[in-house]
Design a protein around this motif. Sequence first.
Motif, PDB file in Angstrom:
ATOM      1  N   ARG A 100       0.830  -1.210   0.000  1.00  0.00           N
ATOM      2  CA  ARG A 100       0.000   0.000   0.000  1.00  0.00           C
ATOM      3  C   ARG A 100       0.861   1.255   0.000  1.00  0.00           C
ATOM      4  O   ARG A 100       0.507   2.268  -0.625  1.00  0.00           O
ATOM      5  CB  ARG A 100      -0.926  -0.005   1.220  1.00  0.00           C
ATOM      6  N   GLN A 101       2.005   1.197   0.671  1.00  0.00           N
ATOM      7  CA  GLN A 101       2.875   2.371   0.765  1.00  0.00           C
ATOM      8  C   GLN A 101       3.675   2.604  -0.515  1.00  0.00           C
ATOM      9  O   GLN A 101       3.925   3.751  -0.897  1.00  0.00           O
ATOM     10  CB  GLN A 101       3.830   2.200   1.951  1.00  0.00           C
ATOM     11  N   THR A 102       4.090   1.519  -1.178  1.00  0.00           N
ATOM     12  CA  THR A 102       4.977   1.667  -2.334  1.00  0.00           C
ATOM     13  C   THR A 102       4.241   1.836  -3.652  1.00  0.00           C
ATOM     14  O   THR A 102       4.750   2.482  -4.556  1.00  0.00           O
ATOM     15  CB  THR A 102       5.926   0.459  -2.442  1.00  0.00           C
ATOM     16  N   ASP A 103       3.043   1.268  -3.783  1.00  0.00           N
ATOM     17  CA  ASP A 103       2.348   1.341  -5.078  1.00  0.00           C
ATOM     18  C   ASP A 103       0.843   1.264  -4.861  1.00  0.00           C
ATOM     19  O   ASP A 103       0.200   0.253  -5.161  1.00  0.00           O
ATOM     20  CB  ASP A 103       2.829   0.207  -5.995  1.00  0.00           C
ATOM     21  N   GLY A 104       0.291   2.340  -4.321  1.00  0.00           N
ATOM     22  CA  GLY A 104      -1.131   2.380  -4.034  1.00  0.00           C
ATOM     23  C   GLY A 104      -2.004   2.242  -5.270  1.00  0.00           C
ATOM     24  O   GLY A 104      -3.099   1.672  -5.200  1.00  0.00           O
TER      25      GLY A 104
END
Length: 282
Positions: free
Chosen positions: A22-26
Motif C-alpha cells: 500500500r505504501q509503495t504502489d497504491g
Amino acid sequence: MAEVATSATSDHLLVVIDPVARQTDGESVRIVKDVLSAGAATKVCLPEGPEEFARALARRGSRRPVVVGDDRALMRAVVLLHRQRELAECVLSVVPVGPMLGLAHALGVPMGAVAAARAVLDGAERRLDMLVDDSDGVVLGALRIPALVAQEESVEAARPWLRTCQSLVRTLVPARPARETAPALPGPSRLRVEVDGVTLVDLDQPLESVSVTPGSDGGLASVEVRPLSVGAEASPLLATGRTVTVTGTDFRYRADAGVAGPVRRRTWTVREGALGLVLPGR
C-alpha cells in the motif's frame, strides 16, 4: 485492520494487502482490488503489521487467501500456514506488489498487477516442492551460502526505520570513541555438504558458494557446490537428493527473501508438492 466486503461470483476470496504494498504502489493495489472484486466475492483486509496479517489469515474460513505484496509478504503467509500445519489443505494466490519480487517471478507469478489479478481468478493450482529445515524454516526458491552481503541488503530493505532510530539515539547519547574493526567481507568457506547422507565435499576443500534449489517435481533438490578456484576455474560439483546437510563454522545462508544464521549445522528436506499456488494455466 480494515475490512471491506464485496460480492460477485460464487468463488470467495480473502484478499490480504500487505502494508508495504500500500505504501509503495497504491495505484496497483487499487487496480488489483477492482479486478478481483469484479470477478469474485472478496473480503479485503488491510493489516497494519505482522500480528494482524497472521490473524486475518487464521480467520479466513473457507475463503481462498490472496496475498497482495512482495516476496516477504508471500513468505510470511507460507511460513504461517506451514507452522499451523494448514499448508497442505490451502491453495494460495499472490499478486506481486512492492520492492522485492524476484521469488514471485521465479515461481511463475505474472509481474503486472492486472495479469496477476486475472491469474488469481482464471489460473490453476500447481503443487510446488519446497525445502523445510530442521528448525522448521521454509525455502521456496533457493538458498545460497555464504550470504554476508545479502544479509546487509535484507536488513536495510526490511527495516527502513532502523536508521531513524540510530540517528535519534546518537542525538541523546554522548558519542564514544569509535573502535577500529575490520569490515566483515565474504571469503572462502570450509563446509561439509552431504546429499542423502553421501559427502559431496568435505571441510578440507575451500568453497566459493553452495546453492540448493527445490526441484519443480519429483521431490528432489538440486545442489551446486563451487570450489574455490586458483588459476583455472574449477568445475562445479552437482548432485540431487531429498536431504541436504551443511556443516561448518558459523555460516549464514540466504533463503528466498531473507538471511538466516549463523549456524554450524543445518539439514534441509524436500517436501514434495507441499505448496499449492495458483498460477496462469499452461
